[in-house]
Design a protein around this motif. Structure first.
Motif, short mmCIF file in Angstrom:
data_model
loop_
_atom_site.label_atom_id
_atom_site.label_comp_id
_atom_site.label_asym_id
_atom_site.label_seq_id
_atom_site.Cartn_x
_atom_site.Cartn_y
_atom_site.Cartn_z
N LEU A 121 0.76 -1.23 0.09
CA LEU A 121 0.02 0.11 -0.05
C LEU A 121 0.92 1.26 -0.01
N VAL A 122 2.01 1.45 0.69
CA VAL A 122 2.67 2.57 0.86
C VAL A 122 3.40 2.71 -0.40
N GLU A 123 3.99 1.50 -1.15
CA GLU A 123 4.45 1.59 -2.59
C GLU A 123 3.61 2.28 -3.48
N VAL A 124 2.31 1.88 -3.42
CA VAL A 124 1.27 2.41 -4.43
C VAL A 124 0.81 3.64 -4.31
N LEU A 125 0.67 4.15 -2.85
CA LEU A 125 -0.09 5.19 -2.70
C LEU A 125 1.10 6.47 -2.41
N ALA A 126 1.95 6.31 -1.96
CA ALA A 126 2.99 7.02 -1.61
C ALA A 126 3.86 7.78 -2.81
N ASP A 127 4.18 9.19 -2.74
CA ASP A 127 5.01 9.75 -4.08
C ASP A 127 6.27 9.28 -3.73
N ALA A 128 6.80 8.96 -2.66
CA ALA A 128 8.12 8.43 -2.67
C ALA A 128 8.23 7.69 -1.22
N TRP A 129 8.97 6.69 -0.95
CA TRP A 129 9.01 5.99 0.56
C TRP A 129 10.32 5.35 0.37
N GLY A 130 10.77 4.90 1.66
CA GLY A 130 12.03 4.18 1.68
C GLY A 130 12.26 3.60 3.30
N VAL A 131 13.38 2.97 3.44
CA VAL A 131 13.76 2.33 4.71
C VAL A 131 15.40 2.57 4.84
N HIS A 132 15.52 3.10 6.05
CA HIS A 132 17.19 3.11 6.17
C HIS A 132 17.37 2.64 7.70
N ALA A 133 18.49 1.88 7.69
CA ALA A 133 19.02 1.67 9.01
C ALA A 133 19.25 2.84 9.96
N MET A 134 19.12 2.59 11.25
CA MET A 134 19.45 3.48 12.41
C MET A 134 19.74 2.81 13.45
N GLY A 135 21.14 2.72 13.93
CA GLY A 135 21.53 2.25 15.02
C GLY A 135 21.14 0.73 15.19
N THR A 136 20.16 0.34 16.05
CA THR A 136 19.77 -0.86 16.46
C THR A 136 18.32 -1.11 15.59
N GLY A 137 17.81 0.20 14.98
CA GLY A 137 16.64 -0.25 14.33
C GLY A 137 16.78 0.41 12.78
N LYS A 138 15.32 0.90 12.60
CA LYS A 138 15.36 1.49 11.22
C LYS A 138 14.31 2.65 11.26
N VAL A 139 14.24 3.29 10.10
CA VAL A 139 13.43 4.34 9.97
C VAL A 139 12.57 3.84 8.41
N VAL A 140 11.37 3.80 8.55
CA VAL A 140 10.49 3.71 7.50
C VAL A 140 9.93 4.93 7.10
N TRP A 141 9.77 5.46 6.01
CA TRP A 141 9.31 6.87 5.68
C TRP A 141 8.59 6.76 4.46
N PHE A 142 7.41 7.77 4.22
CA PHE A 142 6.90 7.84 3.09
C PHE A 142 6.66 9.52 2.93
N GLU A 143 6.48 9.90 1.53
CA GLU A 143 6.23 11.23 1.36
C GLU A 143 4.97 11.44 0.46
N LEU A 144 4.11 12.60 0.62
CA LEU A 144 2.94 12.79 -0.28
C LEU A 144 3.20 14.18 -0.68
N ASP A 145 2.99 14.44 -1.86
CA ASP A 145 3.17 15.73 -2.56
C ASP A 145 1.86 16.57 -2.28
N VAL A 146 1.80 17.66 -1.60
CA VAL A 146 0.46 18.38 -1.41
C VAL A 146 -0.21 18.70 -2.83
N ALA A 147 0.37 18.83 -3.78
CA ALA A 147 -0.11 19.20 -5.20
C ALA A 147 -0.79 18.24 -5.51
N THR A 148 -0.41 16.79 -5.40
CA THR A 148 -1.16 15.73 -6.11
C THR A 148 -2.21 15.09 -5.20
N ALA A 149 -2.51 15.92 -4.04
CA ALA A 149 -3.67 15.21 -3.14
C ALA A 149 -4.97 15.79 -3.56
#
Length: 149
Positions: A121-149
């Motif tokens: 769902l994140v891959e299909v609906l987000a304008d951009a997304w990703g995952v990156h390692a952070m110490g002992t965990g990770k950050v999963v993020w997504f971005e939505l463009d205001v103009a496309t909303a």
């Protein structure tokens, strides 16, 4: 955005301008509804109500994954920032991994399972997304463009 400690105990919310930071305790699945409400309120306050439905859905998926598949809590960081070409909403879910996820019968879930489709769902609906390692965990993020909303 600053990398907060995802293992913090206790719910806490910090709001600075157009940035919201909310910590969720370990295994506190009912807090997912609270995260949705905070997100909804702030997106409306920030003047981007058209992003509410998609942002709520995707944030729910990421927070639920973090709480179900790690041994600690999660920290949600939401920011509305001017991008290079348009205003963007960025949602990050920070977690720490204190245990390895268990797979059913030692095998990965198949296409017929009732879970495991959140990142699709994140891959299909987000304008951009990703995952990156952070110490002992990770950050999963997504971005939505205001103009496309």
């Amino acid at each position: 955005m600053e990398e907060p400690d995802a293992g913090e105990q206790g719910d806490q919310t910090e709001i600075t301008g157009r940035q919201l930071r909310h910590a969720v305790r370990r295994a506190d699945l009912p807090a997912v509804a609270e995260v949705r409400q905070l997100l909804r309120e702030h997106l409306r306050m920030w003047g981007v109500p058209a992003l509410v439905d998609t942002a709520e859905l995707l944030t729910t998926e990421l927070v639920t994954n973090a709480l179900q598949h790690t041994g600690d809590g999660a920290v949600v960081v939401v920011g509305l920032d001017p991008g290079a070409s348009a205003m963007r909403l960025r949602v990050e879910v920070h977690d720490t991994v204190t245990r390895r996820p268990r797979l059913r019968d030692g095998a990965a879930e198949d296409d017929q399972s009732t879970s495991g489709r959140g990142l699709l769902l994140v891959e299909v609906l987000a304008d951009a997304w990703g995952v990156h390692a952070m110490g002992t965990g990770k950050v999963v993020w997504f971005e939505l463009d205001v103009a496309t909303a």
